[in-house]
Design a protein around this motif. Structure first.
Motif, short mmCIF file in Angstrom:
data_model
loop_
_atom_site.label_atom_id
_atom_site.label_comp_id
_atom_site.label_asym_id
_atom_site.label_seq_id
_atom_site.Cartn_x
_atom_site.Cartn_y
_atom_site.Cartn_z
N ARG A 115 0.81 -1.22 0.00
CA ARG A 115 0.00 0.00 0.00
C ARG A 115 0.85 1.27 0.00
O ARG A 115 0.51 2.25 -0.64
N SER A 164 1.79 2.49 -3.41
CA SER A 164 0.71 2.75 -4.35
C SER A 164 0.73 4.21 -4.80
O SER A 164 0.70 5.12 -3.97
N SER A 189 -1.61 5.81 -6.24
CA SER A 189 -2.89 6.45 -5.95
C SER A 189 -2.92 7.04 -4.54
O SER A 189 -3.68 7.96 -4.26
N LEU A 190 -2.08 6.52 -3.67
CA LEU A 190 -1.98 7.04 -2.31
C LEU A 190 -0.85 8.05 -2.18
O LEU A 190 -1.00 9.10 -1.54
N THR A 221 -0.91 12.82 -2.02
CA THR A 221 -0.41 13.27 -0.71
C THR A 221 0.90 14.02 -0.87
O THR A 221 1.16 15.01 -0.19
N THR A 270 9.33 3.25 1.05
CA THR A 270 8.34 4.13 0.43
C THR A 270 8.97 5.48 0.13
O THR A 270 10.07 5.79 0.61
N ALA A 279 3.10 8.48 2.01
CA ALA A 279 2.17 7.36 2.20
C ALA A 279 1.85 7.16 3.67
O ALA A 279 0.70 6.93 4.04
N ALA A 308 -0.39 9.94 4.93
CA ALA A 308 -1.78 9.77 4.49
C ALA A 308 -2.53 8.77 5.37
O ALA A 308 -3.73 8.92 5.61
N LEU A 309 -1.82 7.75 5.87
CA LEU A 309 -2.46 6.71 6.68
C LEU A 309 -2.41 7.03 8.17
O LEU A 309 -2.86 6.22 8.99
#
Length: 366
Positions: free
Chosen positions: A68, A71, A73-74, A78, A115, A146, A149-150
């Motif tokens: 994830r 990704s 898209s994430l 961000t 990441t 990432a 964002a989480l």
């Protein structure tokens, strides 16, 4: 442990229908339960089953998280948001590709992730030594889009930080909180527990400031909880000492602890609850409590923000309760005006014990 036979296949089949195939670790833990013959054995066996499932849960999250955080898209949106926000603040972030970092999950498992990292671009002064890439400076230590964002900060997931912060806040000490966490299979070091708690508290205060500053224009889906109710609002100041400059003082000769200042401060604490038809607190509605170390203006701004979020501006009646402090009553009219209530919907009441203490002075005059 008594030498009982293995778990019957029929029971294994029933278990697997509910939780899926049993791996060796879970099979061994389940066998402990099956063979337990006294409270101590059953205590250890039940914890072993729990720990096995926690390991499974962390393993699932780890596999998903590893993919994830890569990704696009994430990461992409961000990244753009963070770089724009940094530029607005007078800073500049630069992409440095994939970087490794570690994250602790809810069950305690620490996973290594790779990441995208954004590091600050330092503006060197003429003749100054050039800093190495990624070193911590006035512009900060960078950010992983990432993870940001989480909600993964301080190298821990949001669920883990919330659990540690809750235990530390509820316990008498960090040591007691760590013991409680250890009972759940989480072995958190003292400094780590404090770091996660402070991190969670900072984000909670930021979230509180943002939500209380925004006045709701429409009622939430479930309606305002204080709409049409008789609302009681109490606010008061207290006394506590806060340690200042613990690293600035000289060390004591015997204990080697550093001297520090601990001046008295006044926290402002507020509570909001619903009054029933009998004039007493209605147990069917939750009592809301909050506080701040800010001044009087900040305390009342916080109070107004919470009251509007809960719908006190649509209440049947609001009663302000407090002692004889001037800073409270000097803002009563401003509170009524901020809620948009009519004068016959707003009462100001001095609490009983602070009122009757003046009867002695009156009696002395007679």
């Amino acid at each position: 442990m008594c030498a009982s036979p293995a778990i019957p296949k029929a029971l294994v089949t029933r278990i697997e229908k509910r939780v899926g195939p049993l791996d060796p670790a879970l099979t061994a833990a389940a066998t402990q339960v099956w063979r337990a013959s006294n409270p101590i054995e059953f205590y250890d066996a039940e914890r072993a089953v729990r720990d096995a499932f926690v390991e499974r849960a962390d393993a699932v999250v780890a596999v998903l998280l590893e993919q994830r955080v890569k990704s696009s898209s994430l990461v992409a949106p961000t990244k753009d948001t963070l770089m724009a926000r940094a530029e607005k603040a007078g800073l500049k972030l630069k992409s440095h590709g994939l970087r490794a970092t570690r994250v602790r999950l809810l069950g305690g498992l620490v996973v290594s992730l790779s990441t995208l990292a954004l590091l600050p671009v330092a503006t060197p002064k003429p003749g100054a030594f050039k800093r190495g890439v990624g070193r911590r400076g006035k512009t900060g230590a960078g950010v992983f889009p990432a993870l940001y964002a989480l909600g993964i900060t301080s190298q821990a997931t949001p669920a883990l930080r919330a659990q540690v912060a809750r235990e530390v806040a509820d316990a008498d000490s960090v040591s007691v909180a760590r013991a409680s966490l250890l009972e759940r299979g989480l072995d958190i070091e003292h400094k780590t527990a404090l770091r996660l708690t402070y991190s969670f508290a900072e984000q909670a205060l930021e979230r509180r400031s943002a939500t209380t500053a925004a006045s709701p224009t429409e009622a939430p889906s479930g309606g305002f909880e204080l709409e049409g109710k008789h609302v009681a609002v109490a606010i008061d100041g207290g006394r506590l000492r806060i340690r200042e400059n613990p690293k600035a003082g000289r060390r004591r000769t015997k204990t080697r602890h550093r001297r520090y200042d601990a001046p008295w401060r006044e926290p402002k604490v507020l509570t909001v609850y619903v009054v029933g038809e009998d004039g007493k607190k209605d147990p069917a509605h939750r009592a809301f409590i909050d506080g701040t170390m800010g001044d009087c203006e900040q305390a009342f701004a916080l109070l107004v923000g919470h009251l509007r979020l809960m719908g006190a501006h649509r209440a049947k009646r609001v009663t302000l309760l407090g002692d004889g402090a001037e800073w409270i009553w000097a803002r009563g009219e401003a509170l009524r005006s901020a809620l948009g209530l009519a004068r016959d919907q707003f009462d100001e009441v001095v609490d009983y014990f602070h009122a009757v203490e003046h009867l002695t002075d009156i009696a002395d005059l007679v």
